[in-house]
Design a protein around this motif. Structure first.
Motif, PDB file in Angstrom:
ATOM      1  N   LEU A 297       0.799  -1.133   0.126  1.00 20.79           N
ATOM      2  CA  LEU A 297       0.063  -0.088  -0.056  1.00 20.79           C
ATOM      3  C   LEU A 297       0.832   1.286  -0.013  1.00 20.79           C
ATOM      4  O   LEU A 297       0.537   2.351  -0.545  1.00 20.79           O
ATOM      5  N   VAL A 298       2.138   1.056   0.608  1.00 20.21           N
ATOM      6  CA  VAL A 298       2.956   2.294   0.761  1.00 20.21           C
ATOM      7  C   VAL A 298       4.122   1.992  -0.058  1.00 20.21           C
ATOM      8  O   VAL A 298       5.141   2.749  -0.203  1.00 20.21           O
ATOM      9  N   GLY A 299       4.166   0.842  -0.737  1.00 13.83           N
ATOM     10  CA  GLY A 299       5.440   0.533  -1.456  1.00 13.83           C
ATOM     11  C   GLY A 299       5.196  -0.385  -2.692  1.00 13.83           C
ATOM     12  O   GLY A 299       5.345  -1.445  -2.752  1.00 13.83           O
ATOM     13  N   PRO A 300       4.708   0.238  -4.009  1.00 12.77           N
ATOM     14  CA  PRO A 300       4.241  -0.500  -5.035  1.00 12.77           C
ATOM     15  C   PRO A 300       5.378  -1.387  -5.733  1.00 12.77           C
ATOM     16  O   PRO A 300       5.215  -2.547  -6.113  1.00 12.77           O
ATOM     17  N   TYR A 301       6.661  -0.907  -5.383  1.00 10.83           N
ATOM     18  CA  TYR A 301       7.736  -1.684  -6.294  1.00 10.83           C
ATOM     19  C   TYR A 301       8.746  -1.938  -5.357  1.00 10.83           C
ATOM     20  O   TYR A 301       9.933  -2.365  -5.700  1.00 10.83           O
ATOM     21  N   LEU A 302       8.276  -2.317  -4.134  1.00 12.25           N
ATOM     22  CA  LEU A 302       9.273  -2.657  -2.722  1.00 12.25           C
ATOM     23  C   LEU A 302       9.738  -4.044  -2.844  1.00 12.25           C
ATOM     24  O   LEU A 302      10.787  -4.582  -2.998  1.00 12.25           O
ATOM     25  N   PHE A 303       8.613  -5.047  -3.350  1.00 12.04           N
ATOM     26  CA  PHE A 303       8.971  -6.397  -3.680  1.00 12.04           C
ATOM     27  C   PHE A 303       9.627  -6.582  -4.992  1.00 12.04           C
ATOM     28  O   PHE A 303       9.308  -5.766  -5.785  1.00 12.04           O
ATOM     29  N   ARG A 304      10.577  -7.711  -5.014  1.00 10.30           N
ATOM     30  CA  ARG A 304      10.919  -7.917  -6.661  1.00 10.30           C
ATOM     31  C   ARG A 304      10.017  -8.133  -7.419  1.00 10.30           C
ATOM     32  O   ARG A 304      10.025  -7.893  -8.761  1.00 10.30           O
ATOM     33  N   ASP A 305       8.748  -9.077  -7.106  1.00 10.01           N
ATOM     34  CA  ASP A 305       7.822  -9.114  -8.112  1.00 10.01           C
ATOM     35  C   ASP A 305       6.499  -8.355  -7.798  1.00 10.01           C
ATOM     36  O   ASP A 305       5.537  -8.773  -8.187  1.00 10.01           O
ATOM     37  N   ARG A 306       6.800  -7.150  -7.111  1.00  9.62           N
ATOM     38  CA  ARG A 306       5.812  -6.406  -6.837  1.00  9.62           C
ATOM     39  C   ARG A 306       4.874  -6.743  -5.388  1.00  9.62           C
ATOM     40  O   ARG A 306       4.168  -5.974  -4.997  1.00  9.62           O
ATOM     41  N   VAL A 307       4.936  -8.225  -5.315  1.00  8.67           N
ATOM     42  CA  VAL A 307       4.238  -8.785  -4.304  1.00  8.67           C
ATOM     43  C   VAL A 307       5.248  -9.643  -3.700  1.00  8.67           C
ATOM     44  O   VAL A 307       6.275 -10.056  -4.216  1.00  8.67           O
ATOM     45  N   ALA A 319      -3.114   0.450  -4.212  1.00  5.60           N
ATOM     46  CA  ALA A 319      -4.329   0.955  -4.397  1.00  5.60           C
ATOM     47  C   ALA A 319      -4.252   2.618  -4.932  1.00  5.60           C
ATOM     48  O   ALA A 319      -5.039   3.355  -5.023  1.00  5.60           O
ATOM     49  N   GLY A 320      -2.665   2.955  -5.031  1.00  6.25           N
ATOM     50  CA  GLY A 320      -2.403   4.207  -5.498  1.00  6.25           C
ATOM     51  C   GLY A 320      -2.162   5.083  -4.465  1.00  6.25           C
ATOM     52  O   GLY A 320      -2.725   4.954  -3.311  1.00  6.25           O
ATOM     53  N   ALA A 321      -0.965   6.002  -4.445  1.00  9.80           N
ATOM     54  CA  ALA A 321      -0.516   6.780  -3.399  1.00  9.80           C
ATOM     55  C   ALA A 321      -1.716   7.847  -3.009  1.00  9.80           C
ATOM     56  O   ALA A 321      -2.074   8.293  -1.925  1.00  9.80           O
ATOM     57  N   VAL A 322      -2.183   8.452  -4.200  1.00  8.46           N
ATOM     58  CA  VAL A 322      -3.142   9.477  -3.700  1.00  8.46           C
ATOM     59  C   VAL A 322      -4.534   9.248  -3.395  1.00  8.46           C
ATOM     60  O   VAL A 322      -4.883   9.507  -2.155  1.00  8.46           O
ATOM     61  N   PRO A 323      -5.024   7.850  -3.699  1.00  6.85           N
ATOM     62  CA  PRO A 323      -6.350   7.680  -2.899  1.00  6.85           C
ATOM     63  C   PRO A 323      -6.063   7.140  -1.674  1.00  6.85           C
ATOM     64  O   PRO A 323      -6.981   7.409  -0.735  1.00  6.85           O
ATOM     65  N   LEU A 324      -4.974   6.441  -1.431  1.00  9.03           N
ATOM     66  CA  LEU A 324      -4.773   6.061   0.097  1.00  9.03           C
ATOM     67  C   LEU A 324      -4.762   7.309   1.004  1.00  9.03           C
ATOM     68  O   LEU A 324      -5.186   7.257   1.981  1.00  9.03           O
ATOM     69  N   MET A 394     -14.268   4.416  -3.681  1.00  8.59           N
ATOM     70  CA  MET A 394     -15.331   5.069  -3.280  1.00  8.59           C
ATOM     71  C   MET A 394     -15.300   6.158  -2.111  1.00  8.59           C
ATOM     72  O   MET A 394     -15.579   7.062  -1.968  1.00  8.59           O
ATOM     73  N   LEU A 395     -14.338   5.672  -1.311  1.00 13.10           N
ATOM     74  CA  LEU A 395     -13.820   6.665  -0.236  1.00 13.10           C
ATOM     75  C   LEU A 395     -13.018   7.900  -0.706  1.00 13.10           C
ATOM     76  O   LEU A 395     -13.010   9.048  -0.351  1.00 13.10           O
ATOM     77  N   ALA A 396     -12.107   7.460  -1.646  1.00 15.61           N
ATOM     78  CA  ALA A 396     -11.307   8.370  -2.186  1.00 15.61           C
ATOM     79  C   ALA A 396     -12.157   9.367  -2.997  1.00 15.61           C
ATOM     80  O   ALA A 396     -11.746  10.587  -2.972  1.00 15.61           O
ATOM     81  N   ALA A 397     -13.279   8.970  -3.627  1.00 13.45           N
ATOM     82  CA  ALA A 397     -14.176  10.121  -4.452  1.00 13.45           C
ATOM     83  C   ALA A 397     -14.706  10.977  -3.347  1.00 13.45           C
ATOM     84  O   ALA A 397     -14.645  12.013  -3.621  1.00 13.45           O
ATOM     85  N   ALA A 398     -15.089  10.338  -2.335  1.00 13.82           N
ATOM     86  CA  ALA A 398     -15.803  11.008  -1.138  1.00 13.82           C
ATOM     87  C   ALA A 398     -14.570  12.149  -0.689  1.00 13.82           C
ATOM     88  O   ALA A 398     -14.700  13.331  -0.478  1.00 13.82           O
ATOM     89  N   ALA A 399     -13.475  11.729  -0.470  1.00 10.80           N
ATOM     90  CA  ALA A 399     -12.418  12.725   0.040  1.00 10.80           C
ATOM     91  C   ALA A 399     -11.978  13.716  -0.828  1.00 10.80           C
ATOM     92  O   ALA A 399     -11.785  14.778  -0.262  1.00 10.80           O
TER      93      ALA A 399
END
Length: 747
Positions: A297-307, A319-324, A394-399
């Protein structure tokens, strides 16, 4: 800047334009490979979906039956496996009337604009807590566009890009929630009835797409939405026990939708009973989301395979930096000001529960599902991340709507939450990069991408809170760039090619004999399925519901009984002892059985492959292995193949005595046999192959694949459509005075 009305009519128009432009740019980027004359071929798209739809397209063009695919597994119940969605009206139209690359690309791409449009319309519904003003107000258009973009291009939707039928099911979800919302909260009786008709047809379409697990996950979301729409969402004037009727109405609509979808559901149930899937167990422990993946959630490319495993598609949680950041800011801000809305609270709780479900046995809650019939066997609990990303969108839209309506000086602006989240992400990245095994984490630069994005988002958040309007547009653009580059760099841009180029890399079929590839799933290279597109017929292959076999894999006797003439030659030692090197690409199988033959000896055997190897070649050719004694004899007669089309085989037999006709095609109870026009039973012979007893003399044998599951499925689907039509007509005939009285009673 003080009100939402000013925001929408003034600066909101510019923000709407930026949100719309960003969304269109993402859709255009997604469509670029197709527009450039390429086909989407990444991972399962090229390894599984593309070859199956190639067969489907050719069958429709040639007037052949498409329910049975003879080119995989010595024959394969394609409709039962489900992932081609063979009876979905859209698929029938696309692959019947369009060129193959156009039809395939449209099927893959169409889900995303459909999903996006559904999310926009859903989020514009009043009462979801998105509009910054209290009460059941309609959401600003820019917020709806932003939320739709966030969900459509979320990790759950983009990383599963190759699961084309699963994403097609998901594309129905916003429209299904919209129909439920209207059915529960709307005051017009006619509109409510039409909404439930729409919900039933949407469920039917989902069932016909052929991915039961995503249908179930969407049903879970829909059930939760039906309860929230009547109880928790703002602006609902329906009170008391009646507000729970939405769940009952949805259950009825879903049952009707499932009835209409019987032409797919019954064959899937049939095929499941013949598949290897029933041999597996421990559903809660197959592909759960490990808690360490929270770091994504805070490191999309932290892991070698992204996960934190190699299964990027299943475990991608980003989920994206801005929406989070926006969701985090909104909840912190509302906690301090006491402005918490019950709608956003309900959606937040829904997201948290979905995340616990995604954890599988790590969270405990998913274990409850494993006790349920049918759905308890679903694996990959991590797929519940889809609902987490739905809630975040949905919450990001409200925010964003709250942020756009923010007036400096009205309350203390918690702009520091952005910096705190950015510092937290940096600490997480540093800690995991230092402490985790080097094979699991990526580069230092990749680890810093998350903190950098959150820092930039924090700067823009602070600027927006100070009244700098362009910061809002920049937040939207940053979200599009972030999610677009993350999702499309995985399977969209680097994994497409012209169809001619894909075909050129494969050998063209020579002769009519069957081949085997013997490629283990662990290699990640499913060339074998792609060979279908070059005219080859395979004894093995790759599918989600692989058929269960009596014959053991990797056995020379098995290959001979399956009429396999050649084996694909992969690097390394000879995969099966007894094969003969043929050339640089193939091994030859010694003494394979013919496609059709007559057997004058029937040997009862529980291990046909091993027993075959003990027989001399001449004796083996006249022997069939059966589960029960069969009366055959005489000298071996002759069998001539007259017709060999998908699910339609005709053989002429000439036998001096009653003998067993053996066809090297996978046995299934759905094969209907006729000898000289008279119905007879088909038999399982040679472990997995198809057999028919033929009488003395010359006879014509017809074998047609016509399973009861498909026949009854069609009948039930027709009955469901008839019932739906009656409901639809009844909804249209709802008198205006009744609607007016209903509205007055509700008021």
């Amino acid at each position: 800047m003080g009100g939402a009305g000013k925001t929408e009519s003034g600066g909101g128009a510019g923000l709407t334009a930026w949100a719309a432009a960003s969304s269109v740019a993402l859709l255009a980027a997604l469509a670029w490979p197709a527009l450039a004359g390429r086909v989407y071929a990444g991972d399962d798209l090229g390894a599984f979906h593309l070859p199956l739809r190639w067969f489907y397209w050719n069958a429709l063009r040639n007037g052949d039956a498409f329910d049975w695919l003879p080119g995989l597994f010595c024959g394969f119940y394609l409709t039962g496996e489900g992932q081609a969605g063979t009876w979905h009206p859209l698929h029938l139209l696309l692959y019947r009337w369009l060129d193959f690359p156009v039809a395939f690309n449209l099927e893959v791409f169409a889900s995303y604009p459909l999903m996006f449009a559904g999310m926009v319309v859903l989020l514009l519904r009043p009462g979801l807590g998105i509009d910054p003003r209290p009460g059941p107000a309609r959401a600003p258009l820019y917020a709806a566009l932003f939320g739709a973009m966030t969900f459509t291009f979320s990790a759950s939707c983009m990383m599963h890009f190759m699961h084309v039928n699963g994403i097609a099911v998901v594309a129905h979800l916003p429209w299904l929630l919209l129909a439920i919302d209207i059915g529960v909260r709307d005051e017009g009786r006619r509109r409510r009835r039409l909404a439930w008709c729409a919900a039933a047809m949407l469920v039917a379409s989902q069932c016909l797409c052929g991915h039961p697990q995503y249908v179930w996950i969407c049903a879970v979301a829909a059930t939760a939405w039906a309860s929230m729409a009547g109880v928790l969402l703002e602006g609902s004037t329906r009170r008391g026990w009646r507000e729970w009727k939405g769940i009952a109405y949805f259950a009825a609509a879903a049952a009707l939708g499932a009835l209409i979808g019987s032409v797919q559901l019954l064959p899937t149930w049939d095929h499941l009973g013949h598949s290897q899937r029933l041999q597996w167990d421990d559903a809660a422990n197959v592909a759960p989301l490990h808690p360490v993946n929270l770091a994504q959630l805070v490191g999309p490319y932290l892991f070698r395979d992204r996960v934190d495993t190699v299964n990027t598609a299943e475990f991608a949680a980003y989920a994206g930096a801005v929406p989070l950041l926006l969701v985090f800011w909104m909840f912190v801000q509302e906690a301090e000001t006491g402005g918490r809305r019950r709608a956003t609270t309900a959606i937040g709780i829904f997201g948290v529960v979905a995340f616990v479900m995604a954890l599988g046995h790590y969270g405990g809650l998913y274990t409850l599902q494993t006790y349920l019939p049918v759905v308890g066997s679903f694996r990959a609990s991590a797929r519940y991340l889809l609902l987490v990303h739905l809630a975040i969108a949905m919450l990001a839209a409200a925010a964003l709507a709250r942020l756009a309506a923010w007036s400096p000086g009205t309350a203390k602006a918690r702009s520091d939450v952005g910096w705190k989240l950015a510092l937290f992400s940096a600490a997480v990245a540093l800690e995991l990069h230092v402490t985790m095994d080097a094979g699991r984490v990526g580069t230092v630069a990749g680890a810093l991408v998350g903190p950098a994005l959150l820092s930039l988002a924090a700067v823009l958040l602070a600027a927006a809170l100070r009244g700098w309007r362009p910061a809002l547009a920049l937040l939207v653009v940053l979200t599009a760039a972030d999610l677009g580059s993350y999702g499309m760099s995985f399977l969209v841009w680097p994994a497409s090619a012209p169809l001619e180029e894909l075909l050129a890399g494969l050998p063209t079929a020579s002769g009519t004999g069957r081949i085997a590839t013997l490629q283990p799933q662990a290699t990640g290279s499913y060339t074998g399925n792609a060979l279908l597109m070059r005219g080859w017929h395979l004894s093995d292959g790759y599918a989600a519901l692989m058929p269960a076999s009596v014959l053991p894999a990797g056995n020379l006797g098995t290959l001979r009984l399956q009429a396999v003439e050649k084996v694909w030659r992969m690097p390394g030692p000879m995969p099966i002892e007894g094969l003969r090197p043929l050339d640089s690409r193939w091994y030859a199988v010694p003494d394979p059985m013919p496609r059709v033959r007559l057997a004058s000896r029937a040997v009862v055997s529980t291990d046909p492959a091993t027993d075959l190897e003990a027989l001399p070649a001449a004796e083996a050719a006249q022997t069939a292995f059966v589960a029960q004694p069969v009366d055959v004899g005489g000298t071996v007669g002759k069998a001539e193949l007259l017709r060999d089309r998908p699910g339609d085989i005709e053989v002429r037999a000439d036998a001096p005595h009653q003998q067993l006709l053996v066809v090297a095609e996978r046995f299934h109870e759905g094969w209907k046999a006729r000898v000289d026009g008279r119905a007879t039973s088909s038999l399982r012979v040679d472990g997995d192959m198809l057999g028919v007893l033929v009488p003395e003399g010359r006879s014509d044998v017809s074998l047609v694949f016509d399973p009861d599951s498909l026949r009854y499925g069609k009948l039930l689907s027709c009955a469901g459509l008839a019932l739906w039509s009656l409901m639809f007509v009844a909804a249209l005939r709802c008198p205006r005075e009744q609607r007016a009285r209903s509205a007055g009673e509700a008021a």
